[in-house]
Scaffold this motif. Structure first.
Motif, mmCIF file in Angstrom:
data_model
loop_
_atom_site.group_PDB
_atom_site.id
_atom_site.type_symbol
_atom_site.label_atom_id
_atom_site.label_comp_id
_atom_site.label_asym_id
_atom_site.label_seq_id
_atom_site.Cartn_x
_atom_site.Cartn_y
_atom_site.Cartn_z
ATOM 1 N N ALA A 143 43.708 69.387 66.013
ATOM 2 C CA ALA A 143 43.537 68.054 65.606
ATOM 3 C C ALA A 143 43.230 67.295 65.597
ATOM 4 C CB ALA A 143 44.153 67.869 67.133
ATOM 5 N N LEU A 144 42.044 67.028 65.439
ATOM 6 C CA LEU A 144 40.198 66.256 65.117
ATOM 7 C C LEU A 144 41.221 65.872 63.356
ATOM 8 C CD1 LEU A 144 37.355 66.307 66.905
ATOM 9 C CD2 LEU A 144 39.425 65.038 67.064
ATOM 10 N N TRP A 157 44.153 64.884 62.124
ATOM 11 C CA TRP A 157 43.585 62.831 62.154
ATOM 12 C C TRP A 157 43.537 62.787 61.101
ATOM 13 C CZ3 TRP A 157 41.391 60.657 67.474
ATOM 14 C CH2 TRP A 157 41.843 58.922 67.262
ATOM 15 N N LEU A 192 48.633 63.989 61.821
ATOM 16 C CA LEU A 192 49.135 63.877 63.104
ATOM 17 C C LEU A 192 49.783 62.104 63.090
ATOM 18 C CD1 LEU A 192 47.541 65.166 65.439
ATOM 19 C CD2 LEU A 192 45.905 63.518 66.095
ATOM 20 N N PRO A 235 48.336 57.571 66.060
ATOM 21 C CA PRO A 235 47.077 57.121 65.935
ATOM 22 C C PRO A 235 46.453 56.326 64.808
ATOM 23 C CG PRO A 235 47.132 59.739 66.917
ATOM 24 C CD PRO A 235 48.255 59.606 65.894
ATOM 25 N N ALA A 245 42.219 58.166 61.007
ATOM 26 C CA ALA A 245 40.457 57.913 62.004
ATOM 27 C C ALA A 245 39.578 57.872 61.650
ATOM 28 C CB ALA A 245 40.975 60.457 61.908
ATOM 29 N N VAL A 290 35.464 59.986 64.839
ATOM 30 C CA VAL A 290 36.657 61.787 65.029
ATOM 31 C C VAL A 290 36.317 62.338 63.839
ATOM 32 C CG1 VAL A 290 38.490 62.347 64.049
ATOM 33 C CG2 VAL A 290 38.533 59.923 65.413
#
Length: 221
Positions: A99-100, A103, A108, A111, A114, A118
């Protein structure tokens, strides 16, 4: 006469320096060195991960299994249960790292870009994931070695060998600026897939009463 002589010498020097053949040789040499470096890095990127995976496989096939080997003080069925739960935690960490990464690459939704923490968290989590996996892999390799008694344990054994080879490949890709950047998300995705497959063929099997959909119940964890 002196001036003409100096001008003639300068002209001769300039003509030697600006010869088309000399310029071509210089650029050709630098291109050749870059190609040689890229070829060496590509070869290293293929051979070193393969050597790690093959080395683990050879050790596992030639090592005499020690069924009394423990994991954090647990033995037998208790060690199997503990390893399954640790493997589930490992899978959770891998999903968070995926998931990071999504991002970081802008995949992702929601948000936005990043922030720097992150990226740092992604790297730290990857390092912790690797360290966390070592006791599990060590117990599996020492206790059972490389097993091919059933499709499930064969898939688990070969995936374990490939996982650490892929980890080495990811380290090489991260450290190199000459390898294609697209390799990094590809190798990272393969690592997450490897963790998921290892969990499916061992941890799920142990936690679900020796059952993993698509595989028989024969073979060790």
């Amino acid at each position: 006469m002196v001036r003409r002589g100096r001008q003639g010498q300068a002209g001769r020097k300039l003509s030697r320096r600006d010869r088309p053949g000399a310029v071509h040789d210089g650029h050709g040499g630098s291109r050749g060195r870059r190609r040689a470096t890229s070829t060496a890095l590509a070869a290293l990127g293929l051979l070193l991960p393969a050597a790690v995976g093959v080395g683990i496989y050879l050790f596992g096939t030639r090592h005499t299994p020690d069924y009394n080997s423990g994991l954090y003080g647990e033995h037998g069925a208790a060690a199997v249960d503990l390893k399954a739960r640790l493997g589930t935690v490992l899978l959770g960490l891998a999903v968070i790292q995926l998931a990071l990464a999504a991002w970081m690459y802008g995949r992702l939704p929601g948000p936005g870009p990043a922030p720097r923490p992150v990226r740092l968290g992604h790297r730290v989590l990857g390092f912790l994931l690797f360290l966390f996996s070592l006791p599990i892999a060590y117990h599996c390799l020492v206790t059972y070695g490389i097993e091919t008694s059933s499709p499930r344990v064969a898939v688990h054994s070969f995936t374990g060998c490939a996982f650490y080879g892929a980890f080495v490949a990811k380290v090489l890709v991260v450290r190199s600026r000459r390898l294609p950047g697209v390799l990094l998300p590809v190798v990272g995705s393969l690592l997450v897939l490897g963790v998921a497959l290892l969990w499916y063929t061992a941890a799920l099997w142990a936690l679900d009463g020796d059952v993993a959909p698509g595989f028989s119940t024969v073979g060790p964890v």
